[in-house]
Design an enzyme around this catalytic site. Sequence first.
Site, PDB file in Angstrom:
ATOM      1  N   HIS A 166      -9.367   1.076   5.174  1.00  0.00           N
ATOM      2  CA  HIS A 166      -8.076   1.228   5.857  1.00  0.00           C
ATOM      3  C   HIS A 166      -8.288   2.136   7.076  1.00  0.00           C
ATOM      4  O   HIS A 166      -9.098   3.063   7.031  1.00  0.00           O
ATOM      5  CB  HIS A 166      -7.041   1.824   4.907  1.00  0.00           C
ATOM      6  CG  HIS A 166      -5.656   1.825   5.497  1.00  0.00           C
ATOM      7  ND1 HIS A 166      -5.247   2.780   6.393  1.00  0.00           N
ATOM      8  CD2 HIS A 166      -4.628   0.966   5.346  1.00  0.00           C
ATOM      9  CE1 HIS A 166      -4.001   2.509   6.765  1.00  0.00           C
ATOM     10  NE2 HIS A 166      -3.604   1.419   6.149  1.00  0.00           N
TER      11      HIS A 166
ATOM     12  N   SER B 189       3.496  -2.401  10.306  1.00  0.00           N
ATOM     13  CA  SER B 189       4.951  -2.456  10.521  1.00  0.00           C
ATOM     14  C   SER B 189       5.586  -3.782  10.103  1.00  0.00           C
ATOM     15  O   SER B 189       6.512  -4.267  10.767  1.00  0.00           O
ATOM     16  CB  SER B 189       5.293  -2.142  11.982  1.00  0.00           C
ATOM     17  OG  SER B 189       4.932  -0.806  12.267  1.00  0.00           O
TER      18      SER B 189
ATOM     19  N   GLU C 231      -6.700   4.537   8.228  1.00  0.00           N
ATOM     20  CA  GLU C 231      -6.531   5.974   7.966  1.00  0.00           C
ATOM     21  C   GLU C 231      -7.817   6.554   7.382  1.00  0.00           C
ATOM     22  O   GLU C 231      -8.181   7.697   7.663  1.00  0.00           O
ATOM     23  CB  GLU C 231      -5.329   6.196   7.028  1.00  0.00           C
ATOM     24  CG  GLU C 231      -4.012   5.992   7.787  1.00  0.00           C
ATOM     25  CD  GLU C 231      -2.853   5.519   6.929  1.00  0.00           C
ATOM     26  OE1 GLU C 231      -2.917   5.614   5.690  1.00  0.00           O
ATOM     27  OE2 GLU C 231      -1.864   5.018   7.516  1.00  0.00           O
TER      28      GLU C 231
ATOM     29  N   GLY D 191       2.637   2.132  10.893  1.00  0.00           N
ATOM     30  CA  GLY D 191       3.497   3.302  10.736  1.00  0.00           C
ATOM     31  C   GLY D 191       4.466   3.527  11.885  1.00  0.00           C
ATOM     32  O   GLY D 191       5.104   4.570  11.955  1.00  0.00           O
TER      33      GLY D 191
ATOM     34  N   GLU E 193      -5.235  -5.189  10.734  1.00  0.00           N
ATOM     35  CA  GLU E 193      -4.189  -4.185  10.956  1.00  0.00           C
ATOM     36  C   GLU E 193      -4.463  -3.446  12.261  1.00  0.00           C
ATOM     37  O   GLU E 193      -5.263  -2.496  12.280  1.00  0.00           O
ATOM     38  CB  GLU E 193      -4.185  -3.167   9.807  1.00  0.00           C
ATOM     39  CG  GLU E 193      -3.863  -3.770   8.464  1.00  0.00           C
ATOM     40  CD  GLU E 193      -3.309  -2.715   7.515  1.00  0.00           C
ATOM     41  OE1 GLU E 193      -2.170  -2.878   7.076  1.00  0.00           O
ATOM     42  OE2 GLU E 193      -4.001  -1.719   7.251  1.00  0.00           O
TER      43      GLU E 193
ATOM     44  N   GLY F  16       2.869  -1.215   4.292  1.00  0.00           N
ATOM     45  CA  GLY F  16       2.890   0.198   3.944  1.00  0.00           C
ATOM     46  C   GLY F  16       4.287   0.635   3.534  1.00  0.00           C
ATOM     47  O   GLY F  16       4.748   0.352   2.429  1.00  0.00           O
TER      48      GLY F  16
ATOM     49  N   ASN G  56       0.869  -1.180   0.000  1.00  0.00           N
ATOM     50  CA  ASN G  56       0.000   0.000   0.000  1.00  0.00           C
ATOM     51  C   ASN G  56       0.905   1.228   0.000  1.00  0.00           C
ATOM     52  O   ASN G  56       1.520   1.548   1.012  1.00  0.00           O
ATOM     53  CB  ASN G  56      -0.880  -0.053   1.267  1.00  0.00           C
ATOM     54  CG  ASN G  56      -1.633   1.234   1.511  1.00  0.00           C
ATOM     55  OD1 ASN G  56      -1.737   2.093   0.643  1.00  0.00           O
ATOM     56  ND2 ASN G  56      -2.171   1.369   2.721  1.00  0.00           N
ATOM     57  N   TRP G  57       0.995   1.882  -1.147  1.00  0.00           N
ATOM     58  CA  TRP G  57       1.909   3.027  -1.257  1.00  0.00           C
ATOM     59  C   TRP G  57       1.360   4.294  -0.585  1.00  0.00           C
ATOM     60  O   TRP G  57       2.055   5.301  -0.506  1.00  0.00           O
ATOM     61  CB  TRP G  57       2.231   3.310  -2.735  1.00  0.00           C
ATOM     62  CG  TRP G  57       3.217   2.350  -3.335  1.00  0.00           C
ATOM     63  CD1 TRP G  57       3.762   1.249  -2.726  1.00  0.00           C
ATOM     64  CD2 TRP G  57       3.786   2.399  -4.660  1.00  0.00           C
ATOM     65  NE1 TRP G  57       4.632   0.614  -3.585  1.00  0.00           N
ATOM     66  CE2 TRP G  57       4.662   1.297  -4.776  1.00  0.00           C
ATOM     67  CE3 TRP G  57       3.634   3.252  -5.753  1.00  0.00           C
ATOM     68  CZ2 TRP G  57       5.396   1.039  -5.942  1.00  0.00           C
ATOM     69  CZ3 TRP G  57       4.355   3.007  -6.911  1.00  0.00           C
ATOM     70  CH2 TRP G  57       5.227   1.907  -7.006  1.00  0.00           C
ATOM     71  N   LYS G  58       0.101   4.216  -0.145  1.00  0.00           N
ATOM     72  CA  LYS G  58      -0.546   5.387   0.483  1.00  0.00           C
ATOM     73  C   LYS G  58      -0.376   6.620  -0.413  1.00  0.00           C
ATOM     74  O   LYS G  58      -0.329   6.489  -1.633  1.00  0.00           O
ATOM     75  CB  LYS G  58       0.008   5.609   1.904  1.00  0.00           C
ATOM     76  CG  LYS G  58      -0.086   4.343   2.752  1.00  0.00           C
ATOM     77  CD  LYS G  58       0.120   4.591   4.220  1.00  0.00           C
ATOM     78  CE  LYS G  58      -0.005   3.274   4.968  1.00  0.00           C
ATOM     79  NZ  LYS G  58       0.055   3.425   6.414  1.00  0.00           N
TER      80      LYS G  58
END
Length: 252
Positions: free
Chosen positions: A98, A211, A100, A172, A166, A232, A11-13
């Site tokens: 997700h 992570s 976020e 992160g 997650e 990520g 997931n490149w965000k």
Amino acid sequence: MAARKPLIAGNWKMYGRRANLGELEVLWRSISPVAAHVDALICPPAPYVQNAAWSARETGILIGAQDCGTESEDAARTGDVSAAMLADVGARFVIVGHSERRALFGETDAVVRRKAQAAQRAGLTAIVCVGETRLERDSGQAGDVVVRQVRDSIPDDAESLVIAYEPVWAIGGDRTPTPAEIDEIHHIIRGTLAQRFASGASDIRILYGGSVGPKNAAEVFAVGGVDGALVGRASLKAADFAAIILAHPAAK
Ligand code: PGA
């Protein structure tokens, strides 16, 4: 138990530019010998999905998106991107719910469920993310929170569905749950899926995310119920992401 092919998703965000798509070629050079045994997926930011699909067309790398709209049909939704559009430009998967998006964009389980359904209708596989906050874990509610999220966020169709566990507090940072903690929640999710779907639930892959990197990937993959990872930061560099894929026992 059905044999589930591992899925390792990047997931490149909201990171990178078009030039980062060059990483796909580097990635493929490292993982092509094991691609028959592990599904490798990259989810770049929406504007790059089409270019990514083009860049990956002669590789076994799958391309997906990080979010989609709730509507299945074309609609007046300024700024939104539909699952059908993502499928049209070459996406095969889409991440929905997700943490976020849940935390920063106020997405509820009901919204996540509509997105997952829209994804499936467009022919995409929906990766539905669930996971507890630190506070919820510390107060002993992790299992209950995850069960509620799974029940209320997943679509009615068990086909083309992946769950990503997650824990929000592990994303992160540098903290990860212990293998026993991952195992416990994965079992709870598997049980919830088995209750919900009369058949087919055993084909649903349950990923761990939060992570995961080259250093701890093997430990994560050694947990019995883990069918892969959602990665990520470490997916942005082809060398790191390849190292994670190559750490999977199926790649040996
Ligand atoms: P991370 O992110 O690997 O950087 O912790 C995981 C995710 O948010 O999917």
